[in-house]
Write a protein that holds these residues in place. Structure first.
Motif, short mmCIF file in Angstrom:
data_model
loop_
_atom_site.label_atom_id
_atom_site.label_comp_id
_atom_site.label_asym_id
_atom_site.label_seq_id
_atom_site.Cartn_x
_atom_site.Cartn_y
_atom_site.Cartn_z
N CYS A 83 36.80 21.67 75.15
CA CYS A 83 38.19 21.84 74.72
C CYS A 83 38.33 22.83 73.57
O CYS A 83 39.44 23.30 73.29
CB CYS A 83 38.78 20.48 74.32
SG CYS A 83 37.92 19.68 72.95
N TYR A 88 39.79 27.25 77.69
CA TYR A 88 40.24 25.92 78.13
C TYR A 88 41.71 26.00 78.52
O TYR A 88 42.53 26.61 77.81
CB TYR A 88 40.03 24.93 77.00
CG TYR A 88 40.32 23.49 77.35
CD1 TYR A 88 39.33 22.67 77.87
CD2 TYR A 88 41.58 22.94 77.13
CE1 TYR A 88 39.57 21.33 78.16
CE2 TYR A 88 41.83 21.60 77.41
CZ TYR A 88 40.83 20.81 77.94
OH TYR A 88 41.09 19.49 78.23
N TRP A 101 36.13 17.94 77.82
CA TRP A 101 35.32 18.99 78.43
C TRP A 101 35.53 18.94 79.93
O TRP A 101 35.98 17.94 80.50
CB TRP A 101 33.83 18.77 78.11
CG TRP A 101 33.46 17.33 78.20
CD1 TRP A 101 33.35 16.54 79.31
CD2 TRP A 101 33.20 16.47 77.09
NE1 TRP A 101 33.04 15.27 78.98
CE2 TRP A 101 32.93 15.18 77.62
CE3 TRP A 101 33.12 16.66 75.70
CZ2 TRP A 101 32.62 14.10 76.81
CZ3 TRP A 101 32.82 15.58 74.91
CH2 TRP A 101 32.57 14.32 75.45
#
Length: 358
Positions: A83, A88, A101
Protein backbone atom coordinates in the motif's frame (compact mmCIF):
# COMPACT_ATOMS: atom_id res chain seq x y z
CA UNK A 1 7.79 -3.48 -10.62
CA UNK A 2 8.09 -7.09 -9.46
CA UNK A 3 8.55 -6.68 -5.70
CA UNK A 4 9.64 -3.87 -3.40
CA UNK A 5 13.30 -3.71 -2.39
CA UNK A 6 12.32 -4.84 1.11
CA UNK A 7 10.10 -7.68 -0.16
CA UNK A 8 11.39 -10.02 2.54
CA UNK A 9 10.25 -7.63 5.27
CA UNK A 10 6.82 -7.28 3.67
CA UNK A 11 6.42 -11.03 3.48
CA UNK A 12 7.49 -11.39 7.10
CA UNK A 13 5.03 -8.69 8.17
CA UNK A 14 2.20 -10.36 6.27
CA UNK A 15 2.95 -13.69 7.95
CA UNK A 16 2.38 -12.34 11.46
CA UNK A 17 -0.84 -13.93 12.80
CA UNK A 18 -3.56 -11.42 13.55
CA UNK A 19 -2.03 -8.54 11.63
CA UNK A 20 -4.91 -7.53 9.36
CA UNK A 21 -5.64 -4.46 7.23
CA UNK A 22 -6.58 -2.27 10.20
CA UNK A 23 -3.34 -2.90 12.10
CA UNK A 24 -1.30 -2.52 8.91
CA UNK A 25 -2.97 0.82 8.18
CA UNK A 26 -2.08 2.08 11.64
CA UNK A 27 1.52 0.98 11.18
CA UNK A 28 1.90 2.82 7.88
CA UNK A 29 0.53 5.99 9.36
CA UNK A 30 3.80 5.99 11.35
CA UNK A 31 6.33 4.12 9.17
CA UNK A 32 7.19 4.51 5.48
CA UNK A 33 7.75 0.81 4.72
CA UNK A 34 7.93 -2.70 6.15
CA UNK A 35 11.65 -2.60 6.95
CA UNK A 36 11.12 0.49 9.11
CA UNK A 37 8.47 -1.40 11.05
CA UNK A 38 10.89 -4.19 11.91
CA UNK A 39 13.62 -1.69 12.76
CA UNK A 40 11.38 0.11 15.25
CA UNK A 41 11.77 -0.60 19.01
CA UNK A 42 8.98 -2.64 20.55
CA UNK A 43 8.09 0.24 22.85
CA UNK A 44 7.22 2.37 19.84
CA UNK A 45 5.11 -0.38 18.29
CA UNK A 46 2.97 -1.25 21.33
CA UNK A 47 0.82 1.91 21.33
CA UNK A 48 0.13 1.41 17.63
CA UNK A 49 -0.79 -2.29 17.36
CA UNK A 50 -0.83 -3.59 20.94
CA UNK A 51 1.60 -5.75 22.85
CA UNK A 52 0.99 -9.18 21.15
CA UNK A 53 1.57 -7.85 17.63
CA UNK A 54 4.45 -5.63 18.73
CA UNK A 55 6.17 -8.61 20.36
CA UNK A 56 5.67 -10.72 17.23
CA UNK A 57 7.21 -7.99 15.06
CA UNK A 58 10.13 -7.67 17.48
CA UNK A 59 11.07 -11.31 16.82
CA UNK A 60 12.46 -10.16 13.48
CA UNK A 61 12.59 -11.77 10.03
CA UNK A 62 13.26 -15.42 9.28
CA UNK A 63 14.49 -15.36 5.67
CA UNK A 64 14.31 -19.14 5.22
CA UNK A 65 10.61 -19.15 6.00
CA UNK A 66 9.85 -16.91 3.01
CA UNK A 67 12.21 -18.35 0.40
CA UNK A 68 9.40 -19.99 -1.61
CA UNK A 69 7.53 -16.69 -1.86
CA UNK A 70 10.68 -14.84 -2.92
CA UNK A 71 11.25 -17.48 -5.60
CA UNK A 72 7.66 -16.97 -6.81
CA UNK A 73 8.16 -13.20 -6.94
CA UNK A 74 11.28 -13.65 -9.04
CA UNK A 75 9.28 -15.35 -11.79
CA UNK A 76 8.18 -13.21 -14.77
CA UNK A 77 4.71 -11.72 -14.39
CA UNK A 78 4.54 -12.11 -10.60
CA UNK A 79 4.34 -8.98 -8.45
CA UNK A 80 3.90 -7.81 -4.86
CA UNK A 81 2.36 -4.36 -4.48
CA UNK A 82 2.30 -2.84 -0.96
CA UNK A 83 0.00 0.00 0.00
CA UNK A 84 3.00 2.33 0.34
CA UNK A 85 3.89 1.94 -3.35
CA UNK A 86 2.87 4.86 -5.62
CA UNK A 87 1.48 2.28 -8.09
CA UNK A 88 -1.03 1.00 -5.52
CA UNK A 89 -4.54 1.60 -6.93
CA UNK A 90 -6.01 4.88 -5.75
CA UNK A 91 -9.48 3.33 -5.91
CA UNK A 92 -8.47 0.97 -3.09
CA UNK A 93 -6.35 3.40 -1.12
CA UNK A 94 -9.45 5.41 -0.17
CA UNK A 95 -11.48 2.44 1.13
CA UNK A 96 -12.25 2.19 4.87
CA UNK A 97 -10.32 -1.11 5.02
CA UNK A 98 -7.92 -1.25 2.05
CA UNK A 99 -5.74 -4.34 1.66
CA UNK A 100 -2.26 -3.67 2.99
CA UNK A 101 -0.71 -5.44 0.02
CA UNK A 102 -1.65 -7.20 -3.19
CA UNK A 103 -0.16 -10.19 -4.93
CA UNK A 104 -0.56 -9.81 -8.68
CA UNK A 105 -0.06 -12.28 -11.50
CA UNK A 106 -0.17 -10.51 -14.83
CA UNK A 107 0.04 -6.81 -15.62
CA UNK A 108 -0.41 -4.48 -12.60
CA UNK A 109 -1.23 -1.61 -14.98
CA UNK A 110 -4.73 -3.04 -15.42
CA UNK A 111 -5.54 -2.03 -11.84
CA UNK A 112 -5.20 1.66 -12.68
CA UNK A 113 -7.74 1.58 -15.52
CA UNK A 114 -11.50 2.26 -15.27
CA UNK A 115 -13.29 -0.95 -14.25
CA UNK A 116 -16.77 -2.42 -14.08
CA UNK A 117 -17.49 -5.31 -11.72
CA UNK A 118 -19.81 -8.07 -12.97
CA UNK A 119 -20.92 -10.66 -10.42
CA UNK A 120 -23.75 -13.12 -9.91
CA UNK A 121 -24.79 -16.68 -9.18
CA UNK A 122 -22.38 -19.60 -9.29
CA UNK A 123 -25.35 -21.74 -10.38
CA UNK A 124 -26.24 -19.46 -13.26
CA UNK A 125 -28.64 -20.39 -16.04
CA UNK A 126 -27.36 -20.64 -19.62
CA UNK A 127 -29.12 -17.37 -20.39
CA UNK A 128 -27.52 -15.66 -17.40
CA UNK A 129 -24.04 -16.73 -18.48
CA UNK A 130 -24.77 -15.60 -22.02
CA UNK A 131 -25.89 -12.19 -20.74
CA UNK A 132 -22.76 -11.90 -18.59
CA UNK A 133 -20.47 -12.63 -21.54
CA UNK A 134 -22.31 -10.22 -23.80
CA UNK A 135 -22.41 -7.34 -21.32
CA UNK A 136 -18.77 -7.89 -20.37
CA UNK A 137 -17.60 -7.92 -23.96
CA UNK A 138 -19.57 -4.79 -24.84
CA UNK A 139 -18.31 -2.90 -21.79
CA UNK A 140 -14.73 -4.03 -22.38
CA UNK A 141 -14.91 -2.91 -26.00
CA UNK A 142 -16.16 0.45 -24.74
CA UNK A 143 -12.98 0.80 -22.68
CA UNK A 144 -13.85 -0.61 -19.24
CA UNK A 145 -11.85 -3.39 -17.63
CA UNK A 146 -14.11 -6.18 -16.34
CA UNK A 147 -13.36 -7.30 -12.78
CA UNK A 148 -14.92 -10.31 -11.07
CA UNK A 149 -14.07 -13.19 -8.74
CA UNK A 150 -13.18 -16.18 -11.00
CA UNK A 151 -16.02 -18.24 -9.50
CA UNK A 152 -18.16 -20.58 -11.58
CA UNK A 153 -21.22 -19.22 -13.34
CA UNK A 154 -21.58 -15.48 -13.86
CA UNK A 155 -18.02 -14.61 -12.76
CA UNK A 156 -16.36 -16.95 -15.25
CA UNK A 157 -18.69 -15.86 -18.05
CA UNK A 158 -17.91 -12.20 -17.32
CA UNK A 159 -14.17 -12.87 -17.50
CA UNK A 160 -14.62 -14.69 -20.80
CA UNK A 161 -16.54 -11.74 -22.21
CA UNK A 162 -13.98 -9.27 -20.93
CA UNK A 163 -11.14 -11.19 -22.55
CA UNK A 164 -13.08 -11.31 -25.81
CA UNK A 165 -13.45 -7.53 -25.62
CA UNK A 166 -9.78 -6.63 -26.21
CA UNK A 167 -8.46 -8.66 -23.27
CA UNK A 168 -9.85 -6.46 -20.54
CA UNK A 169 -10.41 -8.54 -17.39
CA UNK A 170 -9.11 -8.77 -13.82
CA UNK A 171 -9.89 -11.50 -11.28
CA UNK A 172 -9.76 -10.97 -7.52
CA UNK A 173 -9.51 -14.34 -5.79
CA UNK A 174 -9.91 -15.69 -2.27
CA UNK A 175 -6.81 -17.91 -2.28
CA UNK A 176 -3.08 -17.54 -2.69
CA UNK A 177 -2.07 -16.93 -6.31
CA UNK A 178 -0.23 -20.24 -6.47
CA UNK A 179 -3.62 -21.96 -6.20
CA UNK A 180 -6.51 -21.87 -8.67
CA UNK A 181 -10.02 -22.22 -7.33
CA UNK A 182 -12.20 -23.64 -8.70
CA UNK A 183 -9.83 -25.96 -10.56
CA UNK A 184 -12.15 -26.09 -13.59
CA UNK A 185 -11.26 -22.43 -14.29
CA UNK A 186 -7.55 -23.20 -14.60
CA UNK A 187 -7.36 -22.48 -18.34
CA UNK A 188 -9.31 -19.25 -17.88
CA UNK A 189 -6.97 -18.18 -15.06
CA UNK A 190 -3.89 -18.81 -17.18
CA UNK A 191 -5.37 -16.80 -20.02
CA UNK A 192 -6.16 -13.93 -17.68
CA UNK A 193 -2.62 -13.93 -16.31
CA UNK A 194 -1.40 -13.48 -19.89
CA UNK A 195 -3.98 -10.94 -21.04
CA UNK A 196 -5.09 -9.26 -17.82
CA UNK A 197 -4.31 -9.84 -14.16
CA UNK A 198 -5.20 -12.02 -11.17
CA UNK A 199 -5.09 -10.34 -7.76
CA UNK A 200 -5.14 -11.52 -4.14
CA UNK A 201 -4.41 -10.08 -0.73
CA UNK A 202 -3.84 -13.59 0.64
CA UNK A 203 -0.41 -15.15 1.08
CA UNK A 204 0.87 -17.81 -1.29
CA UNK A 205 -0.33 -21.24 -0.24
CA UNK A 206 -3.60 -19.92 1.25
CA UNK A 207 -6.38 -22.44 0.51
CA UNK A 208 -9.99 -21.52 -0.26
CA UNK A 209 -11.84 -20.78 2.97
CA UNK A 210 -15.46 -19.58 3.23
CA UNK A 211 -14.56 -16.35 5.01
CA UNK A 212 -12.08 -15.31 2.34
CA UNK A 213 -14.64 -14.80 -0.42
CA UNK A 214 -16.81 -12.17 1.26
CA UNK A 215 -13.58 -10.42 2.27
CA UNK A 216 -12.23 -10.31 -1.28
CA UNK A 217 -15.55 -8.84 -2.47
CA UNK A 218 -14.63 -5.41 -1.07
CA UNK A 219 -11.66 -5.38 -3.44
CA UNK A 220 -13.82 -6.32 -6.45
CA UNK A 221 -16.31 -3.53 -5.74
CA UNK A 222 -13.60 -1.13 -4.61
CA UNK A 223 -11.65 -1.36 -7.86
CA UNK A 224 -14.73 -0.68 -9.99
CA UNK A 225 -16.72 2.41 -10.89
CA UNK A 226 -19.84 0.30 -10.49
CA UNK A 227 -21.06 -3.27 -9.95
CA UNK A 228 -23.49 -5.11 -12.23
CA UNK A 229 -25.34 -8.07 -10.71
CA UNK A 230 -26.66 -10.72 -13.11
CA UNK A 231 -28.77 -13.48 -11.51
CA UNK A 232 -28.64 -13.66 -7.73
CA UNK A 233 -30.70 -15.59 -5.23
CA UNK A 234 -31.72 -13.71 -2.06
CA UNK A 235 -28.78 -15.20 -0.15
CA UNK A 236 -26.22 -14.83 -2.95
CA UNK A 237 -22.71 -13.68 -2.09
CA UNK A 238 -22.91 -11.28 -5.03
CA UNK A 239 -25.37 -9.20 -3.01
CA UNK A 240 -22.56 -8.66 -0.50
CA UNK A 241 -20.49 -7.19 -3.32
CA UNK A 242 -23.38 -4.94 -4.32
CA UNK A 243 -23.86 -3.79 -0.70
CA UNK A 244 -20.15 -3.03 -0.40
CA UNK A 245 -20.24 -1.12 -3.68
CA UNK A 246 -23.05 1.09 -2.38
CA UNK A 247 -21.22 1.68 0.91
CA UNK A 248 -18.07 2.60 -1.03
CA UNK A 249 -20.00 5.18 -3.06
CA UNK A 250 -19.93 3.14 -6.27
CA UNK A 251 -22.86 2.62 -8.64
CA UNK A 252 -24.95 -0.55 -8.41
CA UNK A 253 -26.69 -2.04 -11.46
CA UNK A 254 -28.97 -5.07 -11.70
CA UNK A 255 -30.28 -7.05 -14.66
CA UNK A 256 -33.95 -7.99 -14.12
CA UNK A 257 -35.34 -11.44 -14.83
CA UNK A 258 -38.45 -13.55 -14.57
CA UNK A 259 -40.58 -13.04 -11.45
CA UNK A 260 -40.81 -16.85 -11.24
CA UNK A 261 -37.06 -17.45 -11.11
CA UNK A 262 -35.31 -17.64 -7.69
CA UNK A 263 -32.19 -16.25 -9.39
CA UNK A 264 -34.06 -13.03 -10.18
CA UNK A 265 -35.10 -12.23 -6.63
CA UNK A 266 -31.77 -10.85 -5.53
CA UNK A 267 -31.57 -8.53 -8.53
CA UNK A 268 -35.16 -7.40 -8.06
CA UNK A 269 -34.45 -6.68 -4.38
CA UNK A 270 -31.48 -4.52 -5.40
CA UNK A 271 -33.66 -2.61 -7.85
CA UNK A 272 -36.25 -1.97 -5.11
CA UNK A 273 -33.42 -0.65 -2.94
CA UNK A 274 -32.30 1.82 -5.59
CA UNK A 275 -30.00 -0.10 -7.93
CA UNK A 276 -30.29 0.97 -11.55
CA UNK A 277 -32.26 -1.46 -13.70
CA UNK A 278 -30.27 -2.13 -16.88
CA UNK A 279 -31.31 -3.65 -20.18
CA UNK A 280 -28.21 -2.76 -22.17
CA UNK A 281 -24.57 -1.87 -21.77
CA UNK A 282 -25.51 1.64 -22.87
CA UNK A 283 -27.54 2.04 -19.64
CA UNK A 284 -24.38 1.44 -17.61
CA UNK A 285 -22.15 3.63 -19.73
CA UNK A 286 -24.63 6.50 -19.58
CA UNK A 287 -24.90 6.27 -15.80
CA UNK A 288 -21.11 6.22 -15.44
CA UNK A 289 -20.86 9.03 -18.02
CA UNK A 290 -18.39 6.84 -19.84
CA UNK A 291 -18.09 7.27 -23.60
CA UNK A 292 -19.16 4.06 -25.26
CA UNK A 293 -18.55 2.27 -28.51
CA UNK A 294 -21.28 2.57 -31.20
CA UNK A 295 -22.42 -1.04 -30.74
CA UNK A 296 -23.64 -2.48 -27.48
CA UNK A 297 -25.58 -5.44 -26.16
CA UNK A 298 -29.24 -5.41 -25.13
CA UNK A 299 -31.04 -7.96 -23.03
CA UNK A 300 -33.90 -8.29 -25.52
CA UNK A 301 -34.28 -8.96 -29.24
CA UNK A 302 -37.06 -8.64 -31.85
CA UNK A 303 -39.95 -11.14 -31.77
CA UNK A 304 -39.06 -14.56 -33.16
CA UNK A 305 -40.95 -15.89 -36.17
CA UNK A 306 -40.22 -19.53 -35.27
CA UNK A 307 -43.37 -20.79 -33.53
CA UNK A 308 -41.43 -22.72 -30.88
CA UNK A 309 -39.01 -19.92 -30.01
CA UNK A 310 -41.96 -17.55 -29.95
CA UNK A 311 -43.43 -19.58 -27.07
CA UNK A 312 -40.19 -19.51 -25.09
CA UNK A 313 -38.89 -16.71 -22.92
CA UNK A 314 -36.26 -16.40 -20.20
CA UNK A 315 -38.34 -18.63 -17.90
CA UNK A 316 -37.70 -22.41 -18.29
CA UNK A 317 -40.59 -24.33 -19.85
CA UNK A 318 -41.44 -28.03 -20.14
CA UNK A 319 -41.97 -30.14 -23.25
CA UNK A 320 -45.68 -30.62 -22.55
CA UNK A 321 -46.30 -26.88 -22.42
CA UNK A 322 -44.49 -26.38 -25.72
CA UNK A 323 -46.51 -29.16 -27.36
CA UNK A 324 -49.76 -27.68 -26.07
CA UNK A 325 -48.84 -24.13 -27.06
CA UNK A 326 -47.57 -24.97 -30.54
CA UNK A 327 -50.14 -27.57 -31.56
CA UNK A 328 -47.29 -29.73 -32.87
CA UNK A 329 -46.59 -33.36 -32.04
CA UNK A 330 -44.16 -34.42 -29.33
CA UNK A 331 -41.76 -35.81 -31.93
CA UNK A 332 -41.81 -32.60 -33.96
CA UNK A 333 -41.25 -30.38 -30.91
CA UNK A 334 -38.42 -32.63 -29.68
CA UNK A 335 -36.71 -32.49 -33.07
CA UNK A 336 -37.05 -28.70 -33.22
CA UNK A 337 -35.66 -28.33 -29.70
CA UNK A 338 -32.65 -30.45 -30.61
CA UNK A 339 -32.01 -28.32 -33.69
CA UNK A 340 -32.24 -25.14 -31.63
CA UNK A 341 -29.84 -26.59 -29.04
CA UNK A 342 -27.30 -27.33 -31.75
CA UNK A 343 -27.70 -23.78 -33.07
CA UNK A 344 -27.19 -22.27 -29.62
CA UNK A 345 -30.72 -20.87 -29.35
CA UNK A 346 -32.07 -23.20 -26.64
CA UNK A 347 -30.54 -24.86 -23.59
CA UNK A 348 -31.77 -28.09 -22.02
CA UNK A 349 -32.05 -27.81 -18.22
CA UNK A 350 -32.43 -30.42 -15.46
CA UNK A 351 -35.95 -31.74 -14.91
CA UNK A 352 -36.90 -31.87 -18.57
CA UNK A 353 -37.08 -28.09 -18.92
CA UNK A 354 -35.85 -25.87 -21.74
CA UNK A 355 -34.81 -22.24 -21.82
CA UNK A 356 -34.40 -19.88 -24.73
CA UNK A 357 -31.01 -18.21 -25.12
CA UNK A 358 -31.08 -14.64 -26.41
Amino acid sequence: MTAPADALHWLALEAIPGLGPDAARRLFEHFPDAKSVFDAPVGLLKPIVGEPLASAIAQGVDAARHQDALTWLAEPGNHFLPCTDPAYPEALRNLPDPPAWLYIKGDPAWLARPMIAIVGSRNATPQGKRDARAFAQALAEAGLTVVSGLAEGIDAAAHEGGLAGQGRSVAVVGTGLDRIYPAKNRDLAHKMAEQGAIVSEFALGTPPRPGHFPRRNRIISGLALGTLVIEAAPDSGSLITAKLAAEQGREVFALPGSIHSPLSRGCHALIKQGAKLVESAEDILEELRFQWAPTYVTATEPPETDVLLGLMGPEPVGLDALVAGSGLTVDTVSAMLLAHELNGKVAALPGGLYQRLY
